[in-house]
Design a protein around this motif. Structure first.
Motif, PDB file in Angstrom:
ATOM      1  N   LEU A 132       0.777  -1.050  -0.100  1.00  0.00           N
ATOM      2  CA  LEU A 132       0.205  -0.013   0.134  1.00  0.00           C
ATOM      3  C   LEU A 132       0.335   1.107  -0.084  1.00  0.00           C
ATOM      4  O   LEU A 132       2.357   1.596   0.437  1.00  0.00           O
ATOM      5  N   ASP A 133       0.680   2.824   0.025  1.00  0.00           N
ATOM      6  CA  ASP A 133       0.763   4.134  -0.562  1.00  0.00           C
ATOM      7  C   ASP A 133       1.129   3.669   0.570  1.00  0.00           C
ATOM      8  O   ASP A 133       2.646   4.490   0.759  1.00  0.00           O
ATOM      9  N   SER A 134       0.407   4.426   1.673  1.00  0.00           N
ATOM     10  CA  SER A 134       0.931   4.849   3.205  1.00  0.00           C
ATOM     11  C   SER A 134       1.646   3.651   3.747  1.00  0.00           C
ATOM     12  O   SER A 134       1.675   2.740   3.868  1.00  0.00           O
ATOM     13  N   THR A 135       2.514   4.544   4.065  1.00  0.00           N
ATOM     14  CA  THR A 135       3.759   3.957   4.937  1.00  0.00           C
ATOM     15  C   THR A 135       2.896   3.279   6.259  1.00  0.00           C
ATOM     16  O   THR A 135       3.358   2.169   6.296  1.00  0.00           O
ATOM     17  N   LYS A 136       2.213   3.877   6.531  1.00  0.00           N
ATOM     18  CA  LYS A 136       2.118   2.903   8.124  1.00  0.00           C
ATOM     19  C   LYS A 136       0.772   1.751   7.906  1.00  0.00           C
ATOM     20  O   LYS A 136       0.760   1.091   8.047  1.00  0.00           O
ATOM     21  N   ASP A 137      -0.122   1.806   6.451  1.00  0.00           N
ATOM     22  CA  ASP A 137      -0.170   1.333   6.008  1.00  0.00           C
ATOM     23  C   ASP A 137       0.345  -0.211   5.386  1.00  0.00           C
ATOM     24  O   ASP A 137       0.036  -1.551   5.583  1.00  0.00           O
ATOM     25  N   ILE A 193       3.554  -0.830   6.908  1.00  0.00           N
ATOM     26  CA  ILE A 193       4.342  -1.847   8.020  1.00  0.00           C
ATOM     27  C   ILE A 193       2.859  -2.586   8.674  1.00  0.00           C
ATOM     28  O   ILE A 193       2.911  -3.457   8.843  1.00  0.00           O
ATOM     29  N   LEU A 194       1.183  -2.355   8.246  1.00  0.00           N
ATOM     30  CA  LEU A 194       0.500  -3.045   8.521  1.00  0.00           C
ATOM     31  C   LEU A 194       0.141  -4.315   8.133  1.00  0.00           C
ATOM     32  O   LEU A 194       0.458  -5.344   8.373  1.00  0.00           O
ATOM     33  N   ALA A 195       0.445  -4.067   7.347  1.00  0.00           N
ATOM     34  CA  ALA A 195       0.368  -5.226   6.112  1.00  0.00           C
ATOM     35  C   ALA A 195       1.702  -6.116   5.725  1.00  0.00           C
ATOM     36  O   ALA A 195       0.635  -7.275   5.845  1.00  0.00           O
ATOM     37  N   ALA A 196       2.607  -5.896   6.290  1.00  0.00           N
ATOM     38  CA  ALA A 196       3.489  -7.095   6.147  1.00  0.00           C
ATOM     39  C   ALA A 196       3.743  -8.012   7.374  1.00  0.00           C
ATOM     40  O   ALA A 196       3.971  -8.673   7.583  1.00  0.00           O
ATOM     41  N   ALA A 197       3.292  -6.972   8.406  1.00  0.00           N
ATOM     42  CA  ALA A 197       3.739  -7.231   9.934  1.00  0.00           C
ATOM     43  C   ALA A 197       2.227  -8.318  10.040  1.00  0.00           C
ATOM     44  O   ALA A 197       2.385  -9.735  10.707  1.00  0.00           O
ATOM     45  N   GLU A 198       1.107  -8.365   9.163  1.00  0.00           N
ATOM     46  CA  GLU A 198      -0.211  -9.161   9.703  1.00  0.00           C
ATOM     47  C   GLU A 198       0.096 -10.158   8.852  1.00  0.00           C
ATOM     48  O   GLU A 198      -0.022 -11.334   9.238  1.00  0.00           O
ATOM     49  N   GLU A 199       0.357 -10.171   7.289  1.00  0.00           N
ATOM     50  CA  GLU A 199       1.261 -11.362   6.024  1.00  0.00           C
ATOM     51  C   GLU A 199       2.200 -12.271   7.708  1.00  0.00           C
ATOM     52  O   GLU A 199       2.346 -13.431   7.580  1.00  0.00           O
ATOM     53  N   LEU A 200       3.239 -11.196   8.080  1.00  0.00           N
ATOM     54  CA  LEU A 200       4.797 -12.084   8.375  1.00  0.00           C
ATOM     55  C   LEU A 200       3.886 -12.783   9.878  1.00  0.00           C
ATOM     56  O   LEU A 200       3.885 -14.210  10.297  1.00  0.00           O
ATOM     57  N   ILE A 201       2.799 -12.177  10.505  1.00  0.00           N
ATOM     58  CA  ILE A 201       2.748 -12.930  12.039  1.00  0.00           C
ATOM     59  C   ILE A 201       1.810 -13.572  12.160  1.00  0.00           C
ATOM     60  O   ILE A 201       1.537 -14.750  12.613  1.00  0.00           O
ATOM     61  N   ALA A 202       1.153 -13.809  10.767  1.00  0.00           N
ATOM     62  CA  ALA A 202      -0.049 -14.765   9.722  1.00  0.00           C
ATOM     63  C   ALA A 202       0.407 -16.291   9.555  1.00  0.00           C
ATOM     64  O   ALA A 202      -0.039 -17.562  10.172  1.00  0.00           O
ATOM     65  N   GLN A 203       1.913 -16.157   9.774  1.00  0.00           N
ATOM     66  CA  GLN A 203       2.835 -17.025   8.968  1.00  0.00           C
ATOM     67  C   GLN A 203       3.276 -18.212  10.115  1.00  0.00           C
ATOM     68  O   GLN A 203       3.534 -18.972   9.799  1.00  0.00           O
ATOM     69  N   GLU A 209      -1.919  -2.877  17.545  1.00  0.00           N
ATOM     70  CA  GLU A 209      -2.463  -2.388  16.021  1.00  0.00           C
ATOM     71  C   GLU A 209      -3.103  -3.934  15.112  1.00  0.00           C
ATOM     72  O   GLU A 209      -4.016  -3.335  14.125  1.00  0.00           O
ATOM     73  N   VAL A 210      -2.198  -4.461  15.104  1.00  0.00           N
ATOM     74  CA  VAL A 210      -2.384  -5.456  13.526  1.00  0.00           C
ATOM     75  C   VAL A 210      -3.684  -5.468  14.103  1.00  0.00           C
ATOM     76  O   VAL A 210      -4.834  -6.506  12.622  1.00  0.00           O
ATOM     77  N   TYR A 211      -3.894  -6.760  15.155  1.00  0.00           N
ATOM     78  CA  TYR A 211      -5.395  -7.116  15.310  1.00  0.00           C
ATOM     79  C   TYR A 211      -6.365  -6.592  16.028  1.00  0.00           C
ATOM     80  O   TYR A 211      -7.482  -6.936  15.333  1.00  0.00           O
ATOM     81  N   ARG A 212      -6.323  -5.635  16.414  1.00  0.00           N
ATOM     82  CA  ARG A 212      -7.311  -4.006  16.448  1.00  0.00           C
ATOM     83  C   ARG A 212      -8.172  -4.146  15.871  1.00  0.00           C
ATOM     84  O   ARG A 212      -9.250  -3.397  15.012  1.00  0.00           O
ATOM     85  N   ARG A 213      -7.416  -3.702  14.106  1.00  0.00           N
ATOM     86  CA  ARG A 213      -7.935  -2.820  13.038  1.00  0.00           C
ATOM     87  C   ARG A 213      -9.317  -4.474  12.799  1.00  0.00           C
ATOM     88  O   ARG A 213      -9.779  -4.056  11.345  1.00  0.00           O
ATOM     89  N   ARG A 214      -8.277  -6.174  13.213  1.00  0.00           N
ATOM     90  CA  ARG A 214      -9.346  -6.698  12.387  1.00  0.00           C
ATOM     91  C   ARG A 214     -10.715  -7.205  13.859  1.00  0.00           C
ATOM     92  O   ARG A 214     -10.986  -7.293  13.019  1.00  0.00           O
ATOM     93  N   LEU A 215     -10.224  -7.234  14.528  1.00  0.00           N
ATOM     94  CA  LEU A 215     -11.190  -7.669  15.518  1.00  0.00           C
ATOM     95  C   LEU A 215     -12.140  -6.671  16.013  1.00  0.00           C
ATOM     96  O   LEU A 215     -13.033  -7.375  15.852  1.00  0.00           O
ATOM     97  N   ALA A 271     -10.281  -7.518   1.740  1.00  0.00           N
ATOM     98  CA  ALA A 271     -10.573  -6.194   1.739  1.00  0.00           C
ATOM     99  C   ALA A 271     -10.785  -6.026   3.160  1.00  0.00           C
ATOM    100  O   ALA A 271      -9.700  -5.216   3.841  1.00  0.00           O
ATOM    101  N   GLN A 272     -11.383  -7.040   3.889  1.00  0.00           N
ATOM    102  CA  GLN A 272     -11.040  -7.079   5.511  1.00  0.00           C
ATOM    103  C   GLN A 272      -9.516  -8.025   5.813  1.00  0.00           C
ATOM    104  O   GLN A 272      -9.934  -8.759   6.790  1.00  0.00           O
ATOM    105  N   GLY A 273      -8.784  -8.410   5.060  1.00  0.00           N
ATOM    106  CA  GLY A 273      -7.933  -9.183   5.139  1.00  0.00           C
ATOM    107  C   GLY A 273      -7.529 -11.041   4.554  1.00  0.00           C
ATOM    108  O   GLY A 273      -7.186 -11.622   4.225  1.00  0.00           O
ATOM    109  N   GLY A 274      -8.926 -11.266   4.578  1.00  0.00           N
ATOM    110  CA  GLY A 274      -9.656 -12.444   4.304  1.00  0.00           C
ATOM    111  C   GLY A 274      -8.783 -13.808   5.018  1.00  0.00           C
ATOM    112  O   GLY A 274      -9.106 -14.091   6.382  1.00  0.00           O
ATOM    113  N   PRO A 275      -8.545 -14.968   3.644  1.00  0.00           N
ATOM    114  CA  PRO A 275      -8.023 -15.671   5.494  1.00  0.00           C
ATOM    115  C   PRO A 275      -6.703 -15.413   6.376  1.00  0.00           C
ATOM    116  O   PRO A 275      -6.565 -16.628   7.133  1.00  0.00           O
TER     117      PRO A 275
END
Length: 240
Positions: free
Chosen positions: A5-10, A12-22, A57-63, A105-109
């Protein structure tokens, strides 16, 4: 990750979400997150303060959307004239997970794997935070389930609600493992079918009688008219 994503914050969140999920929270380093997000460590500290702040923040935006949907479903049920059935309450709790798992759009699987990792191995401070995010939802559903199952002790309802959370997370988050064990292909778009199959199983578990066994009554010694029976003495003759 297919796109950043274009936003630096987004990013970081997207990268953290993917790696933590793995790999889970403990085994995901800030270095790996910053490399995938193409940012430096200072950017993480600026936006989140620390790794713990980032993980929360990774979990808050999904929970938060998941919890809002569950509470909204329960509110609608409780406003109806008809008393909600057990299946009504369970469906209200389960279907938002299917919606979340199906919506990219909400993160899916990825989000479901994220939740599965948290149940498995999150560090103690984060577990406390995670429990706090869930507490209001679980308390509301616990009360509703107790109303639907008045003969079941509240303690059993609480335990079975926890079993529901685990049973719901597994087939959605670990679809490939379920396919391997069952030998049946599962269409990732058909998450609602998984919920439909799981619902009667969970309902039967909630309707089962309490598994808490009563302790056995203490045995009392047999007594006769003159009190407890005494063992007769056996006389031994001396050998001549």
């Amino acid at each position: 990750m297919t796109s950043l994503l274009d936003s630096t914050k987004d990013r970081i969140l997207a990268a953290a979400e993917e790696l933590i999920a793995q790999t889970g929270v403990a085994r995901t380093s800030l270095r790996a997150i910053t490399a995938l997000a193409r940012v430096n460590l200072a950017a993480v500290n600026y936006h989140f303060g620390s790794k713990d702040g980032l993980v929360e923040e990774v979990y808050r935006r999904r929970l938060e959307p998941l919890n809002r949907a569950r509470l909204a479903n329960l509110d609608r049920l409780e406003k109806r004239r008809r008393k909600p059935s057990l299946e009504d309450i369970l469906e209200a709790f389960m279907t938002p997970v299917a919606s979340l798992a199906r919506d990219p759009a909400q993160g899916g699987p990825t989000v479901m794997r994220l939740l599965g990792q948290t149940h498995a191995e999150a560090e103690a401070p984060f577990k406390a935070w995670f429990a706090g995010e869930y507490r209001r939802v679980l308390e509301r559903y616990h009360a509703a389930l107790c109303m639907a199952l008045p003969d079941l002790p509240p303690e059993d309802v609480r335990w079975r609600l926890q079993f529901l959370v685990g049973a719901l997370t597994y087939p959605v988050a670990e679809r490939q493992l379920v396919e391997l064990v069952s030998g049946e292909a599962i269409d990732p778009e058909d998450v609602y079918l998984l919920v439909d199959r799981l619902l009667p199983f969970i309902a039967a578990g909630f309707r089962a009688p309490s598994g808490k066994a009563e302790p056995p009554a203490p045995t009392r010694p047999k007594t006769g008219r003159g009190g407890p029976r005494r063992r007769p003495k056996v006389s031994r003759k001396r050998e001549e």
